[in-house]
Write a protein that holds these residues in place. Sequence first.
Motif, PDB file in Angstrom:
ATOM      1  N   ARG A 231      46.604  35.280  42.143  1.00 15.84           N
ATOM      2  CA  ARG A 231      47.411  34.353  42.939  1.00 15.84           C
ATOM      3  C   ARG A 231      46.945  32.918  42.736  1.00 15.84           C
ATOM      4  O   ARG A 231      47.753  32.002  42.586  1.00 15.84           O
ATOM      5  CB  ARG A 231      47.313  34.758  44.417  1.00 15.84           C
ATOM      6  N   GLU A 232      45.631  32.702  42.699  1.00 17.47           N
ATOM      7  CA  GLU A 232      45.097  31.357  42.496  1.00 17.47           C
ATOM      8  C   GLU A 232      45.504  30.806  41.128  1.00 17.47           C
ATOM      9  O   GLU A 232      45.873  29.627  41.011  1.00 17.47           O
ATOM     10  CB  GLU A 232      43.575  31.378  42.616  1.00 17.47           C
ATOM     11  N   ILE A 233      45.454  31.653  40.101  1.00 19.06           N
ATOM     12  CA  ILE A 233      45.819  31.209  38.750  1.00 19.06           C
ATOM     13  C   ILE A 233      47.304  30.858  38.685  1.00 19.06           C
ATOM     14  O   ILE A 233      47.696  29.840  38.092  1.00 19.06           O
ATOM     15  CB  ILE A 233      45.479  32.301  37.714  1.00 19.06           C
ATOM     16  N   LEU A 234      48.151  31.679  39.302  1.00 15.38           N
ATOM     17  CA  LEU A 234      49.587  31.411  39.307  1.00 15.38           C
ATOM     18  C   LEU A 234      49.894  30.094  40.031  1.00 15.38           C
ATOM     19  O   LEU A 234      50.716  29.297  39.555  1.00 15.38           O
ATOM     20  CB  LEU A 234      50.337  32.559  39.965  1.00 15.38           C
ATOM     21  N   ASP A 235      49.248  29.880  41.160  1.00 13.53           N
ATOM     22  CA  ASP A 235      49.447  28.624  41.890  1.00 13.53           C
ATOM     23  C   ASP A 235      48.982  27.438  41.051  1.00 13.53           C
ATOM     24  O   ASP A 235      49.614  26.366  41.065  1.00 13.53           O
ATOM     25  CB  ASP A 235      48.680  28.661  43.213  1.00 13.53           C
TER      26      ASP A 235
END
Length: 301
Positions: free
Chosen positions: A209-213
């Motif tokens: 999720r952090e990478i996608l954001d």
Amino acid sequence: MSTTDLTTERAARHRTDPVLEIDQFSVDYAGATITHAVKNVSLSLGRNEILGLAGESGCGKSTLAYGITRLLKPPALITNGHAVFHSREGNTIDLGQLSGEELRQFRWDKISMVFQGAMNSLNPVISIGAQLEDIFTTHRPEMSRADRRTRSGELLERVGVEASRLKSFAHELSGGMRQRVMIAMAMALDPQVMIMDEPTTALDVVVQREILDEITRLREELGFAVIFITHDLPLLLEISDRIAVMRAGEIVELGEAASLYANPQHDYTKRLLSSFPSLTGERGDFIRTGVIDTAAAAALS
């Protein structure tokens, strides 16, 4: 402008302002028999668009990406088609016509790539800082050593990694941090297109999720376009403006992410969507959809 309006605008931009056009692109693997890995694929990527490329392992997604950037090695051979880049400055470049030195200068400067497996992509015996600085040494030889170091630290901080990590080696970083370093490398020269090949593979859901954001934020901030490759169709539905579904070397469906989710046209797309059970609602029948076999179903029961 609302998020929906922005998505619709970007999804339409591939028709009026393409940054990359792929026309009838084919790749074969030679051997005792010839394997047609990519078969007459045609796609366009709009400026500032995220185009998702979905499909099962072995369908030709990575081969297409490597073919576009001419990173394929024998026995792979591009047998047909063109990949044409349209720069912000109005120049049109046929990637197939670039010489060795021209291609070396073009890569990372105009089109960069985040490869599968960050741990394998980073050199284990060279510090993160030295690997980042090497990009500037090669492509920006006029930069001083101090400027290279400063810019490398800025890149790490932009992707959420402390500049002090420039002294670290790959094995000293977590999987998420290594992936952020790869993204920093890919955006070092302010490219107009970034190809991301399974950038969240083997990461837990929180780090994913952090990478996608991070990717979404950087796209909005820097204005590059993205080809995001993964077998995870629900993930693409969340991040992409348009999605191309690939099977056995061919694009079987292409459309806006919302439309593809609401009304998939191809049976393979429907099966991909049905292979991910909902957290709510009635239980589905995996055997009927063909996602798992009878033995696997028995093991789960």
